[in-house]
Structures are given as structure tokens and as C-alpha cells.
Write a protein that holds these residues in place. Structure first.
Motif, PDB file in Angstrom:
ATOM      1  N   ILE A 228       2.427  93.467  13.698  1.00 57.13           N
ATOM      2  CA  ILE A 228       2.432  93.554  15.162  1.00 57.13           C
ATOM      3  C   ILE A 228       2.911  94.940  15.574  1.00 57.13           C
ATOM      4  O   ILE A 228       3.535  95.658  14.785  1.00 57.13           O
ATOM      5  CB  ILE A 228       3.327  92.483  15.817  1.00 57.13           C
ATOM      6  N   GLN A 229       2.615  95.315  16.819  1.00 55.58           N
ATOM      7  CA  GLN A 229       3.093  96.569  17.390  1.00 55.58           C
ATOM      8  C   GLN A 229       3.763  96.276  18.729  1.00 55.58           C
ATOM      9  O   GLN A 229       3.083  96.062  19.731  1.00 55.58           O
ATOM     10  CB  GLN A 229       1.945  97.563  17.589  1.00 55.58           C
ATOM     11  N   PRO A 230       5.087  96.251  18.765  1.00 53.29           N
ATOM     12  CA  PRO A 230       5.801  96.006  20.022  1.00 53.29           C
ATOM     13  C   PRO A 230       5.666  97.194  20.964  1.00 53.29           C
ATOM     14  O   PRO A 230       5.235  98.286  20.574  1.00 53.29           O
ATOM     15  CB  PRO A 230       7.245  95.814  19.576  1.00 53.29           C
ATOM     16  N   ASP A 231       6.063  96.990  22.204  1.00 49.61           N
ATOM     17  CA  ASP A 231       6.041  98.072  23.191  1.00 49.61           C
ATOM     18  C   ASP A 231       7.227  99.011  23.024  1.00 49.61           C
ATOM     19  O   ASP A 231       7.100 100.214  23.238  1.00 49.61           O
ATOM     20  CB  ASP A 231       6.059  97.477  24.610  1.00 49.61           C
ATOM     21  N   ILE A 232       8.379  98.448  22.673  1.00 49.45           N
ATOM     22  CA  ILE A 232       9.590  99.239  22.485  1.00 49.45           C
ATOM     23  C   ILE A 232      10.314  98.734  21.240  1.00 49.45           C
ATOM     24  O   ILE A 232      10.427  97.520  21.036  1.00 49.45           O
ATOM     25  CB  ILE A 232      10.533  99.148  23.710  1.00 49.45           C
ATOM     26  N   ILE A 233      10.806  99.673  20.432  1.00 52.16           N
ATOM     27  CA  ILE A 233      11.549  99.340  19.213  1.00 52.16           C
ATOM     28  C   ILE A 233      12.934  99.973  19.319  1.00 52.16           C
ATOM     29  O   ILE A 233      13.046 101.175  19.586  1.00 52.16           O
ATOM     30  CB  ILE A 233      10.828  99.878  17.965  1.00 52.16           C
ATOM     31  N   MET A 239      20.776 104.138  11.044  1.00 54.38           N
ATOM     32  CA  MET A 239      20.110 105.362  11.483  1.00 54.38           C
ATOM     33  C   MET A 239      20.929 106.622  11.198  1.00 54.38           C
ATOM     34  O   MET A 239      20.373 107.693  10.982  1.00 54.38           O
ATOM     35  CB  MET A 239      19.844 105.238  12.986  1.00 54.38           C
ATOM     36  N   GLY A 240      22.253 106.509  11.190  1.00 60.56           N
ATOM     37  CA  GLY A 240      23.103 107.677  10.998  1.00 60.56           C
ATOM     38  C   GLY A 240      24.073 107.569   9.840  1.00 60.56           C
ATOM     39  O   GLY A 240      24.903 108.449   9.646  1.00 60.56           O
ATOM     40  N   ASN A 241      24.007 106.452   9.074  1.00 65.65           N
ATOM     41  CA  ASN A 241      24.879 106.250   7.912  1.00 65.65           C
ATOM     42  C   ASN A 241      26.364 106.362   8.265  1.00 65.65           C
ATOM     43  O   ASN A 241      27.168 106.839   7.477  1.00 65.65           O
ATOM     44  CB  ASN A 241      24.537 107.245   6.793  1.00 65.65           C
ATOM     45  N   GLY A 242      26.708 105.929   9.457  1.00 63.21           N
ATOM     46  CA  GLY A 242      28.102 105.972   9.890  1.00 63.21           C
ATOM     47  C   GLY A 242      28.321 106.895  11.070  1.00 63.21           C
ATOM     48  O   GLY A 242      29.318 106.758  11.790  1.00 63.21           O
ATOM     49  N   PHE A 243      27.404 107.855  11.283  1.00 64.79           N
ATOM     50  CA  PHE A 243      27.521 108.694  12.479  1.00 64.79           C
ATOM     51  C   PHE A 243      26.871 107.940  13.641  1.00 64.79           C
ATOM     52  O   PHE A 243      25.773 107.421  13.505  1.00 64.79           O
ATOM     53  CB  PHE A 243      26.835 110.052  12.294  1.00 64.79           C
ATOM     54  N   PRO A 244      27.538 107.866  14.798  1.00 64.62           N
ATOM     55  CA  PRO A 244      26.999 107.088  15.917  1.00 64.62           C
ATOM     56  C   PRO A 244      25.700 107.682  16.473  1.00 64.62           C
ATOM     57  O   PRO A 244      25.683 108.794  17.008  1.00 64.62           O
ATOM     58  CB  PRO A 244      28.109 107.159  16.978  1.00 64.62           C
ATOM     59  N   ILE A 245      24.627 106.956  16.323  1.00 59.36           N
ATOM     60  CA  ILE A 245      23.337 107.348  16.884  1.00 59.36           C
ATOM     61  C   ILE A 245      22.486 106.102  17.067  1.00 59.36           C
ATOM     62  O   ILE A 245      22.549 105.171  16.268  1.00 59.36           O
ATOM     63  CB  ILE A 245      22.609 108.390  16.001  1.00 59.36           C
ATOM     64  N   GLY A 246      21.735 106.063  18.132  1.00 58.87           N
ATOM     65  CA  GLY A 246      20.784 104.999  18.392  1.00 58.87           C
ATOM     66  C   GLY A 246      19.556 105.591  19.043  1.00 58.87           C
ATOM     67  O   GLY A 246      19.514 106.780  19.357  1.00 58.87           O
ATOM     68  N   GLY A 247      18.554 104.762  19.254  1.00 62.85           N
ATOM     69  CA  GLY A 247      17.357 105.264  19.904  1.00 62.85           C
ATOM     70  C   GLY A 247      16.355 104.168  20.152  1.00 62.85           C
ATOM     71  O   GLY A 247      16.473 103.052  19.633  1.00 62.85           O
ATOM     72  N   ILE A 248      15.366 104.486  20.974  1.00 63.35           N
ATOM     73  CA  ILE A 248      14.243 103.579  21.178  1.00 63.35           C
ATOM     74  C   ILE A 248      12.944 104.340  20.981  1.00 63.35           C
ATOM     75  O   ILE A 248      12.815 105.504  21.367  1.00 63.35           O
ATOM     76  CB  ILE A 248      14.255 102.893  22.566  1.00 63.35           C
ATOM     77  N   LEU A 249      11.997 103.682  20.313  1.00 61.07           N
ATOM     78  CA  LEU A 249      10.632 104.174  20.227  1.00 61.07           C
ATOM     79  C   LEU A 249       9.831 103.496  21.329  1.00 61.07           C
ATOM     80  O   LEU A 249       9.849 102.262  21.442  1.00 61.07           O
ATOM     81  CB  LEU A 249      10.026 103.859  18.863  1.00 61.07           C
ATOM     82  N   ILE A 250       9.141 104.289  22.127  1.00 64.81           N
ATOM     83  CA  ILE A 250       8.489 103.815  23.343  1.00 64.81           C
ATOM     84  C   ILE A 250       6.988 104.039  23.238  1.00 64.81           C
ATOM     85  O   ILE A 250       6.539 105.164  22.971  1.00 64.81           O
ATOM     86  CB  ILE A 250       9.046 104.554  24.580  1.00 64.81           C
ATOM     87  N   ALA A 251       6.208 102.991  23.439  1.00 63.84           N
ATOM     88  CA  ALA A 251       4.750 103.077  23.323  1.00 63.84           C
ATOM     89  C   ALA A 251       4.188 104.094  24.326  1.00 63.84           C
ATOM     90  O   ALA A 251       4.771 104.328  25.394  1.00 63.84           O
ATOM     91  CB  ALA A 251       4.131 101.706  23.550  1.00 63.84           C
ATOM     92  N   PRO A 252       3.036 104.700  23.992  1.00 62.67           N
ATOM     93  CA  PRO A 252       2.505 105.778  24.832  1.00 62.67           C
ATOM     94  C   PRO A 252       2.073 105.369  26.232  1.00 62.67           C
ATOM     95  O   PRO A 252       1.902 106.244  27.092  1.00 62.67           O
ATOM     96  CB  PRO A 252       1.316 106.301  24.019  1.00 62.67           C
ATOM     97  N   HIS A 253       1.909 104.072  26.491  1.00 62.69           N
ATOM     98  CA  HIS A 253       1.484 103.675  27.844  1.00 62.69           C
ATOM     99  C   HIS A 253       2.636 103.646  28.852  1.00 62.69           C
ATOM    100  O   HIS A 253       2.417 103.392  30.032  1.00 62.69           O
ATOM    101  CB  HIS A 253       0.768 102.318  27.819  1.00 62.69           C
ATOM    102  N   PHE A 254       3.863 103.923  28.417  1.00 61.49           N
ATOM    103  CA  PHE A 254       4.994 104.063  29.346  1.00 61.49           C
ATOM    104  C   PHE A 254       5.054 105.507  29.839  1.00 61.49           C
ATOM    105  O   PHE A 254       4.991 106.444  29.039  1.00 61.49           O
ATOM    106  CB  PHE A 254       6.315 103.707  28.670  1.00 61.49           C
ATOM    107  N   LYS A 255       5.207 105.673  31.131  1.00 63.95           N
ATOM    108  CA  LYS A 255       5.244 107.012  31.725  1.00 63.95           C
ATOM    109  C   LYS A 255       6.685 107.488  31.855  1.00 63.95           C
ATOM    110  O   LYS A 255       7.538 106.788  32.404  1.00 63.95           O
ATOM    111  CB  LYS A 255       4.567 107.002  33.094  1.00 63.95           C
TER     112      LYS A 255
END
Length: 378
Positions: A228-233, A239-255
Motif C-alpha cells: 500500500i501507499q499511504p498519504d502520509i508516513i 531515525m536518529g539512533n538516540g538523537f532526537p529527530i522525527g519527520g513525515i513523508l508527504i504524498a505529492p498531491h498535498f500542496k
């Protein structure tokens, strides 16, 4: 001043760690099969990671998102390459809860609606909307409860479709493998039907990969087992092995538009260097393949313990379930056998979330200690 007493603490004080071994202030070594809630992905104090983060710290650790940061661009390119989501866009933040907050906000902006569908035993964080979509009333304050959230059981697509048909749902948020909730999963059929239903009703599908992402399942993202391909991941933890970091991958149809999302610390130079190092090491050391190999070994080796009624999860995100409360067993494993494991809202389940570098020999050590502990507790 005292610390605000919100954490029940084990009488252990770690002072250093290397790969899958933690050493306390008494010189006792512990096998880490929990990674601090699944955060340590490439092993503690991994030399290449330490070198890259140290070098970046010596140059520039932080400046605001008002300037050019080539490391963000590099991280986005590497993420797209390794995850397969080359046409998605990346927004960086500092934690899993913040990632989920921004995903929910994007869903509401996109649809101009506010109700969210979540699932029983879900855990999405402790901040405003994220905690409202978490199925634990004990941690939802009245100010959070203003959010409109409907909780449904997993694998009952007809109930989801009935709610989506009401026309007021902005998004559906779901973990591909539940973490705190106890390693339950939707079936492939359920996930594929969920994707189809969300598209049919113009509802945003959000996959919370905060714990299951970055190779922990044996694929880069756990939802990729279901095609499947969600709209947002949503991502964080490993992600950072202990360093604080997060994020979202956003599908191209979001402006995107200026000011739509924002963060002070997200995507700092140091955070990006840490995450790029993680990606490099996952790829170079074939750690997703190792997760698959060790999972297969674990599933076979654990069969010698008759007290286990079920093993849940995928890759190196596993749950070992018994027909009794495992609190005493987990304590014994930590204090006497010197092995860290995790708990969950399912009181009968031990969570196994080791660094992705874990070996089959370490699994043998765990199984032997588990056998001994079960015998001693009888």
C-alpha cells in the motif's frame, strides 16, 4: 529541586554502551533487547555514527529553518532512495509525537474536516491531537479530549467504511504494527481495503511508522509488507539512533505553503547528520536483511519454551506472549539475568526491540535466560 515523579525506575544507572551491550555504574553488563523503546537502530556508540555526529558538532550544530541547510536536502534524497518514496516530500521535526501531530494537522488542512479514525490499543504520542488518537484515557487530559476521535477494532473494514461514509472524517491514523498496544497488526487484506476506502472518500491515510520504520520490520517501512501507499508516513525513534529527530513523508498531491508547518529544532544540522549516518550504516551493514534473518532464527528457536502462547510482530519488533502477567518475569530478566526487554499495555507480553545489529548468539543468550527465569519463578 526534585524530578517530577512520573517514571517508575529500575535501580540501574547506565554509564556507557557499545552495540547491544549497556554497562552500568557498577561495571555490570546488560544485553539490550529493548533499545530504549526501539530508538537504538544501528547499535550504541556506533563508531561511524559517532564520527559523523562529532564532526558536524565541531562545525555547526544548529541554525533555524530560515536559512539553506544542504543536509536536509541530502537526508531527503537518501530517505527517498532507501524507502522507495522518491516523489514524496519531507518535513522534519524532533519527535514521534510531533510527527503525528503534523500528520493529523495536514490531514485536517487538506480535507477541511476534523474527525479522526484511530484504532483500539493505538499509541500515537502524548501531545495534543496525538494523545487524543491514543487509546488510553489515563493520559488524555480534558484539553486533549476536545478532539473528535473514533476508535475502531483492527481488521473490521466494514466498521471503518461506515464511519467514512458519514463524510466528516479528515484522516485515518494507524500503526502497521502496534507498539505500546502489544504488537497486534492489521491483515494485508485489511490494509489494502483501508487504502481503497480512504481514497474513495477523500480521507487522508496516515501510517504511524514511528517505532516500526527505518528497517525495524525487515523492510524500510512495515506497511510495505501490504503493498500500500499511504498519504502520509510518520517517522522518529530509530531515525536518529538516540538523537532526537522525527519527520513525515508527504504524498505529492498535498500542496505546501509558507507557514503551513513549522518547527524550531526540527531538521537541525546535527539531527540531519545523525539520520544520514543511520541510513548509511543500515545500507552498508545490510541491517534490514539482518532483521529478517534474526527474526527467522528467533521464531524457530523460541519454540523450545512451552509457556509461550504466541509470538507477534515482524523483523526485530516482536512480542512474546504468555498466559500470565509478565511483570515479575521482566524484572527478573533485568535485575538477575541482565537483559533489557520491554512491556506493553498487554500485561502478558514481553516486547523485543533490539538494535538491528543483534546477532543470533544474543538471541540464544536471551532464550536460555528466559528458560531459567521461568523455571525459577514456578
Amino acid at each position: 529541586m526534585n524530578l517530577f515523579d512520573v517514571y517508575p525506575l529500575y535501580p540501574i544507572t547506565p554509564v556507557k554502551a557499545l552495540d547491544c551491550i549497556i554497562t552500568d555504574d557498577k561495571g555490570i553488563e546488560y544485553l539490550d533487547l529493548y533499545s530504549g523503546h526501539g530508538v537504538i537502530s544501528i547499535g550504541h556508540s556506533q563508531p561511524e555514527y559517532v564520527a559523523k555526529v562529532s564532526a558536524q558538532l565541531a562545525q555547526l550544530s544548529f541554525y533555524s529553518n530560515a536559512i539553506q541547510n544542504p543536509l536536509q536536502v541530502e537526508l531527503a534524497e537518501r530517505l527517498g532512495q532507501m524507502s522507495g518514496y522518491t516523489d514524496y516530500n519531507l518535513f522534519l521535526c524532533s519527535s514521534g509525537a510531533e510527527a503525528n501531530e503534523n500528520a493529523l494537522k495536514m490531514a485536517s488542512f487538506h480535507t477541511q474536516k476534523s474527525r479522526i479514525i484511530s484504532f483500539e490499543n493505538a499509541f500515537h504520542g502524548r501531545t495534543s491531537a496525538a494523545v487524543a488518537t491514543t487509546d488510553n484515557k489515563k493520559i488524555v487530559a480534558p484539553i486533549n479530549a476536545q478532539q473528535v476521535v473514533t476508535f475502531l477494532p483492527l481488521n473490521q473494514i466494514e466498521l471503518v467504511e461506515a464511519e467514512l461514509a458519514k463524510g466528516d472524517v479528515a484522516g485515518v491514523i494507524i500503526e502497521p504494527i502496534q507498539g505500546v498496544g502489544g504488537l497486534d497488526m492489521g491483515t494485508t487484506g485489511f490494509f489494502q481495503a483501508l487504502e481503497k476506502a480512504c481514497k474513495a472518500h477523500d480521507v487522508v491515510l496516515i501510517l504511524d511508522e514511528v517505532q516500526s520504520g527505518f528497517g525495524r520490520s525487515g523492510k524500510f517501512f512495515a506497511h510495505q509488507f501490504h503493498d500500500i501507499q499511504p498519504d502520509i508516513i510518520c517517522m522518529a525513534k530509530g531515525m536518529g539512533n538516540g538523537f532526537p529527530i522525527g519527520g513525515i513523508l508527504i504524498a505529492p498531491h498535498f500542496k505546501a505553503s509558507y507557514g503551513l508547518l513549522g518547527t524550531t529544532f526540527g531538521g537541525s544540522h546535527l539531527a540531519c547528520a545523525a539520520s544520514i549516518a543511520v541510513l548509511d550504516i543500515i545500507e552498508k551493514q545490510h541491517l534490514m536483511e539482518n532483521a529478517q534473518k534474526v527474526e527467522a532464527y528467533f521464531m524457530e528457536a523460541i519454540k523450545i519454551i512451552p509457556e509461550i502462547i504466541k509470538v507477534k510482530g515482524r523483523g526485530l519488533m516482536l512480542g512474546v506472549e504468555f498466559d500470565f502477567d509478565v511483570n515479575d518475569l521482566r524484572k527478573k530478566m533485568i535485575i538477575e539475568k541482565h537483559i533489557f526487554t520491554g512491556g506493553s499495555s498487554n500485561k502478558n507480553l514481553l516486547r523485543i526491540l533490539p538494535p538491528l545489529t543483534i546477532t543470533t548468539a544474543a538471541i540464544d543468550t536471551f532464550i536460555k535466560a528466559l528458560q531459567e527465569s521461568l523455571a525459577e519463578l514456578k
